[in-house]
Write an enzyme that holds these catalytic residues in place. Structure first.
Site, short mmCIF file in Angstrom:
data_model
loop_
_atom_site.label_atom_id
_atom_site.label_comp_id
_atom_site.label_asym_id
_atom_site.label_seq_id
_atom_site.Cartn_x
_atom_site.Cartn_y
_atom_site.Cartn_z
N HIS A 1 18.36 -1.98 22.93
CA HIS A 1 17.71 -1.75 21.64
C HIS A 1 16.78 -2.91 21.34
CE1 HIS A 1 17.04 -0.90 17.40
NE2 HIS A 1 17.52 0.30 17.62
N LYS B 1 25.62 8.26 12.75
CA LYS B 1 25.34 7.92 11.37
C LYS B 1 26.53 8.30 10.49
CE LYS B 1 21.01 6.95 12.53
NZ LYS B 1 20.41 5.62 12.46
#
EC number: 4.1.1.39
Length: 475
Positions: free
Chosen positions: A294, A175
């Site tokens: 994902h 992040k």
């Protein structure tokens, strides 16, 4: 009378429209071991009987259309048609029912999830006679599942490659997910890996944007992996997202990852598509790469209770198409996931034989006949206080990923990774000693934090963070 008209007459053609149930509703049908079975949650329009609605689903997802056609006489509909063979009410829902449909195996191309879904979840979902339609479950017979390669490697081979046993694997999504330069991104990867994580991860929407082109990211992440491995003596990895705008570009990125010698790549299998995913899975097996999957876009398909497709079906499809990891919710984090239902599809991902269990949403007994298993990934809004519950819920064969729960540590990425590794090791040791993680979890974490200032700091930061919302996905 023209020759064409004579041909129609000779096959007994009778033009017009007739009820679907006259052909496709067969309550006396005994399913075959080779049939693909489907359970649909059907919400018909007012006035449409359940038998007609269920038969319409069977027809429009197999051989049927809205009117009789003369070419029906040129084949054996009895051999190829889908059949609605059972209808059951949905408890508490007056307007819904479950329609069970059996499909002959010959309707589907071998080894193609794309073809399977094009029929079963294709145009049938747009029928005007139905207010809503949801595919709740599929039974894939061994005769069909054996036409798929499945996951590139599977759980045991992955553990052998990584030399990591007896505990869940630890990961972290870097992040902020967008905006970092490749060099700063690589630095974040290195700090997390040297702190004790097994993996770091590209976020699902990190592909090749102007602020960070894919090749630069791959190179800096590979450097971070090798540096962290040298310092820790452990095998490390970063999920390099190979998802791209074309299959050719995707494969080019996977080839470059292999040339760098990294252990794992990643794909967004729903936005990328099943054809691309299966191609990448085949490449990964042939070239020794693990494949992380994902599920971006899944909630568009599976979040609504009465329309779409349950994630347990998408999970089965992924096991056939190929992937070594797939995101599966957390139960305790920020993303949707009720415990029993989540564990139901986790078993469908990992286990070889899964018994029918409606209390966990498993509509059919599934025998994978040794198709390799997939590691479920718990990711989304989890932190050190969740570690006991995650260890107890998912067990050893899982990946626990703490993005904000690592990079949000007040002392930085490496201390955040240390905190998670210490918490995990404490939970595994406590479990192995016979302690009850569900009941004693907080005490176990507090005890471990006395010996780890990094864990103590993490405990303080996230002591009041909870995501307490009722699950939408209920039985």
């Amino acid at each position: 009378m023209s020759p064409q008209t004579e041909t129609k007459a000779s096959v007994g053609f009778k033009a017009g429209v007739k009820d679907y149930k006259l052909t496709y509703y067969t309550p006396d049908y005994e399913t075959k071991d080779t049939d693909i079975l489907a359970a649909f949650r059907v919400t018909p329009q007012p006035g449409v009987p359940p038998e007609e609605a269920g038969a319409a689903v069977a027809a429009e997802s197999s051989t049927g259309t809205w009117t009789t056609v003369w070419t029906d006489g040129l084949t054996s509909l009895d051999r190829y048609k889908g059949r609605c063979y059972h209808i059951e009410p949905v408890a508490g829902e007056q307007t819904q029912f479950i329609a069970y449909v059996a499909y002959p195996l010959d309707l589907f191309e071998e080894g193609s999830v794309t073809n399977l879904f094009t029929s079963i979840v294709g145009n049938v979902f747009g029928l005007k006679a139905l207010r809503a339609l949801r595919l709740e479950g599929l039974r894939i017979p061994p005769a069909y599942s054996k036409t798929f390669q499945g996951p590139p490697h599977g759980i045991q081979v992955e553990r052998d490659k990584l030399n990591k046993y007896g505990r869940p694997l630890l990961g972290c999504t870097i992040k902020p997910k967008l905006g970092l330069s490749a060099k700063n991104y690589g630095r974040a990867v290195y700090e997390c890996l040297r702190g004790g994580l097994d993996f770091t991860k590209d976020d699902e929407n990190v592909n090749s944007q102007p602020f960070m082109r894919w090749r630069d990211r791959f190179v800096f992440c590979a450097e971070a992996i090798y540096k962290a491995q040298a310092e820790t003596g452990e095998i490390k990895g970063h999920y390099l997202n190979a998802t791209a705008g074309t299959c050719e570009e995707m494969m080019k990125r996977a080839v470059f990852a292999r040339e760098l010698g990294v252990p794992i790549v990643m794909h967004d299998y729903l936005t990328g598509g099943f054809t691309a995913n299966t191609s990448l899975a085949h490449y990964c097996r042939d070239n020794g790469l693990l494949l992380h999957i994902h599920r971006a876009m899944h909630a568009v398909i599976d979040r609504q209770k009465n329309h779409g497709m349950h994630f347990r079906v998408l999970a089965k499809a992924l096991r056939m198409s190929g992937g070594d990891h797939i995101h599966a919710g957390t139960v305790v984090g920020k993303l949707e996931g009720e415990r029993d239902i989540t564990l139901g599809f986790v078993d469908l991902l990992r286990d070889d034989f899964i018994e029918k269990d409606r209390s966990r949403g498993i509509y059919f007994t599934q025998d994978w006949v040794s198709l390799p298993g997939v590691l479920p990934v718990a990711s989304g809004g989890i932190h050190v206080w969740h570690m006991p519950a995650l260890t107890e819920i998912f067990g050893d064969d899982s990946v626990l990923q703490f993005g904000g729960g690592t990079l949000g540590h007040p002392w930085g990425n490496a201390p955040g990774a240390v905190a998670n590794r210490v918490a995990l090791e404490a939970c595994v040791q406590a479990r192995n000693e016979g302690r009850d993680l569900a009941r004693e979890g907080n005490e176990i974490i507090r005890e471990a934090s006395k010996w780890s200032p990094e864990l103590a700091a993490a405990c303080e930061v996230w002591k009041a963070i909870k995501f307490e919302f009722a699950a939408v996905d209920t039985l």
